[in-house]
Design a protein around this motif. Structure first.
Motif, PDB file in Angstrom:
ATOM      1  N   TRP A 230       0.800  -1.226   0.000  1.00 56.17           N
ATOM      2  CA  TRP A 230       0.000   0.000   0.000  1.00 56.17           C
ATOM      3  C   TRP A 230       0.842   1.291   0.000  1.00 56.17           C
ATOM      4  O   TRP A 230       0.598   2.165  -0.851  1.00 56.17           O
ATOM      5  CB  TRP A 230      -0.975  -0.059   1.182  1.00 56.17           C
ATOM      6  N   PRO A 231       1.863   1.441   0.901  1.00 59.92           N
ATOM      7  CA  PRO A 231       2.631   2.705   0.887  1.00 59.92           C
ATOM      8  C   PRO A 231       3.317   2.999  -0.449  1.00 59.92           C
ATOM      9  O   PRO A 231       3.170   4.117  -0.965  1.00 59.92           O
ATOM     10  CB  PRO A 231       3.636   2.537   2.032  1.00 59.92           C
ATOM     11  N   PRO A 232       4.057   2.039  -1.045  1.00 56.54           N
ATOM     12  CA  PRO A 232       4.642   2.367  -2.353  1.00 56.54           C
ATOM     13  C   PRO A 232       3.580   2.654  -3.428  1.00 56.54           C
ATOM     14  O   PRO A 232       3.806   3.518  -4.284  1.00 56.54           O
ATOM     15  CB  PRO A 232       5.459   1.117  -2.731  1.00 56.54           C
ATOM     16  N   PHE A 233       2.448   1.979  -3.361  1.00 63.65           N
ATOM     17  CA  PHE A 233       1.384   2.254  -4.338  1.00 63.65           C
ATOM     18  C   PHE A 233       0.839   3.675  -4.164  1.00 63.65           C
ATOM     19  O   PHE A 233       0.476   4.332  -5.130  1.00 63.65           O
ATOM     20  CB  PHE A 233       0.243   1.231  -4.205  1.00 63.65           C
ATOM     21  N   LEU A 234       0.808   4.144  -2.909  1.00 66.46           N
ATOM     22  CA  LEU A 234       0.382   5.527  -2.649  1.00 66.46           C
ATOM     23  C   LEU A 234       1.394   6.501  -3.256  1.00 66.46           C
ATOM     24  O   LEU A 234       1.034   7.466  -3.930  1.00 66.46           O
ATOM     25  CB  LEU A 234       0.292   5.799  -1.146  1.00 66.46           C
ATOM     26  N   LEU A 235       2.692   6.220  -2.991  1.00 64.99           N
ATOM     27  CA  LEU A 235       3.745   7.128  -3.471  1.00 64.99           C
ATOM     28  C   LEU A 235       3.784   7.154  -4.998  1.00 64.99           C
ATOM     29  O   LEU A 235       4.102   8.183  -5.601  1.00 64.99           O
ATOM     30  CB  LEU A 235       5.102   6.702  -2.905  1.00 64.99           C
TER      31      LEU A 235
ATOM     32  N   TYR B  42      -8.014   1.847  -3.059  1.00 67.12           N
ATOM     33  CA  TYR B  42      -6.840   0.971  -2.856  1.00 67.12           C
ATOM     34  C   TYR B  42      -7.100  -0.446  -3.357  1.00 67.12           C
ATOM     35  O   TYR B  42      -6.824  -1.429  -2.654  1.00 67.12           O
ATOM     36  CB  TYR B  42      -6.366   1.000  -1.400  1.00 67.12           C
ATOM     37  N   PRO B  43      -7.585  -0.559  -4.600  1.00 67.04           N
ATOM     38  CA  PRO B  43      -7.958  -1.878  -5.125  1.00 67.04           C
ATOM     39  C   PRO B  43      -6.768  -2.788  -5.420  1.00 67.04           C
ATOM     40  O   PRO B  43      -6.914  -4.009  -5.383  1.00 67.04           O
ATOM     41  CB  PRO B  43      -8.712  -1.542  -6.416  1.00 67.04           C
ATOM     42  N   TRP B  44      -5.600  -2.218  -5.716  1.00 67.70           N
ATOM     43  CA  TRP B  44      -4.460  -3.065  -6.097  1.00 67.70           C
ATOM     44  C   TRP B  44      -3.822  -3.738  -4.902  1.00 67.70           C
ATOM     45  O   TRP B  44      -3.333  -4.859  -4.991  1.00 67.70           O
ATOM     46  CB  TRP B  44      -3.425  -2.254  -6.888  1.00 67.70           C
TER      47      TRP B  44
ATOM     48  N   GLY C 124       1.214   6.858  -6.815  1.00 65.58           N
ATOM     49  CA  GLY C 124      -0.031   7.444  -7.308  1.00 65.58           C
ATOM     50  C   GLY C 124      -0.994   6.412  -7.869  1.00 65.58           C
ATOM     51  O   GLY C 124      -1.985   6.765  -8.503  1.00 65.58           O
ATOM     52  N   TRP C 125      -0.726   5.119  -7.610  1.00 65.00           N
ATOM     53  CA  TRP C 125      -1.638   4.071  -8.100  1.00 65.00           C
ATOM     54  C   TRP C 125      -2.854   3.938  -7.185  1.00 65.00           C
ATOM     55  O   TRP C 125      -3.882   3.446  -7.593  1.00 65.00           O
ATOM     56  CB  TRP C 125      -0.921   2.713  -8.157  1.00 65.00           C
TER      57      TRP C 125
ATOM     58  N   PRO D  47     -10.323  -4.838  -8.641  1.00 61.01           N
ATOM     59  CA  PRO D  47     -10.079  -3.494  -9.174  1.00 61.01           C
ATOM     60  C   PRO D  47     -11.148  -3.138 -10.197  1.00 61.01           C
ATOM     61  O   PRO D  47     -11.445  -3.928 -11.083  1.00 61.01           O
ATOM     62  CB  PRO D  47      -8.696  -3.614  -9.833  1.00 61.01           C
ATOM     63  N   GLY D  48     -11.733  -1.969 -10.051  1.00 63.89           N
ATOM     64  CA  GLY D  48     -12.777  -1.539 -10.975  1.00 63.89           C
ATOM     65  C   GLY D  48     -14.181  -1.885 -10.510  1.00 63.89           C
ATOM     66  O   GLY D  48     -15.158  -1.389 -11.053  1.00 63.89           O
ATOM     67  N   GLY D  49     -14.282  -2.737  -9.488  1.00 67.59           N
ATOM     68  CA  GLY D  49     -15.605  -3.114  -8.976  1.00 67.59           C
ATOM     69  C   GLY D  49     -16.239  -1.966  -8.195  1.00 67.59           C
ATOM     70  O   GLY D  49     -15.547  -1.139  -7.628  1.00 67.59           O
TER      71      GLY D  49
END
Ligand SMILES: [Zn+2]
Length: 221
Positions: free
Chosen positions: A35-40, A63-65, A42-43, A119-121
């Motif tokens: 989650w933290p790297p995905f935030l950084l 935060y679907p990924w 921008g995902w 993701p996308g749901g």
């Protein structure tokens, strides 16, 4: 959920005694490690909005990924296969799979309805234990104590690092968990992401360290 995920990792030692505690902890923590790297990057996105639930100031609106059920199964399978390829320990690899997926179940219990299935749901799920501060603290601390108790039952300290290193770890986690609840909300999302990344790294390395100074006392067939 926070230390409840650690509980799963500690307890898993009973079922995967040859696996390092660091691996067994990384599995149930994986969604929160991604989650933290995905935030950084921008995902994924989070808003700091105090009062979102009584327990946490975060509004996890995207935060679907890292956190959807489908991705939990995908990450679990990837982690399981990598672990199996490296260690050839089939039962531990299966335990790792269940550990990763347990994150979704535990977060589903604690979060307000903000967790997607894929993701996308459009659907969002969560039972909202976080709206009850005492209930959250009691549930997580109880889970954590049970997990640590199982771990302490199947391992034995070989030296001072194995003994005091593990107890300091357990006490510090509880202090941080309770202290975080009563401290001011963080200032910015990057601050949250960096703090979480560094803390995860330190806690996993530390777990590996004291665990390698303990012997499994379980009699295996
Ligand atoms: Zn989570």
């Amino acid at each position: 959920m926070f230390i409840g995920h650690f509980a799963v990792g500690f307890g898993a030692k009973r079922f995967a005694p040859r696996a390092s505690l660091a691996v067994l902890l990384a599995a149930p923590l994986l969604a929160d490690l991604l989650w933290p790297p995905f935030l950084l990057l921008g995902w994924e996105h989070v808003r700091i909005s105090p009062g979102n639930t009584r327990f946490t100031p975060f509004d996890f609106y995207d935060y679907p990924w890292s956190h959807s059920l489908l991705m939990a199964a995908v990450w679990a399978t990837a982690f399981m296969l990598i672990y199996w390829a490296l260690q050839r320990d089939r039962s531990a690899a299966v335990i790792v799979w269940f550990g990763v997926v347990s994150h979704w179940v535990f977060d589903w219990i604690t979060h307000r309805p903000d967790i997607p299935l894929y993701p996308g749901g459009n659907g969002r799920y969560g039972l909202g234990l976080w709206n009850f501060v005492a209930g959250t603290l009691a549930t997580e601390i109880l889970l954590f104590v049970v997990g640590v108790w199982v771990y302490a039952g199947v391992t034995r300290a070989r030296d001072k690092i194995g003994r005091y290193g593990s107890w300091a770890y357990v006490v510090l986690l509880i202090v941080l968990y309770v202290g975080d609840r009563f401290s001011a909300p963080p200032e910015s999302v990057p601050q949250v992401a960096w703090t979480a990344t560094i803390a995860s790294f330190v806690f996993l390395l530390w777990a590996w360290w004291f665990d390698s100074h303990r012997t499994v006392s379980l009699t295996e067939e």
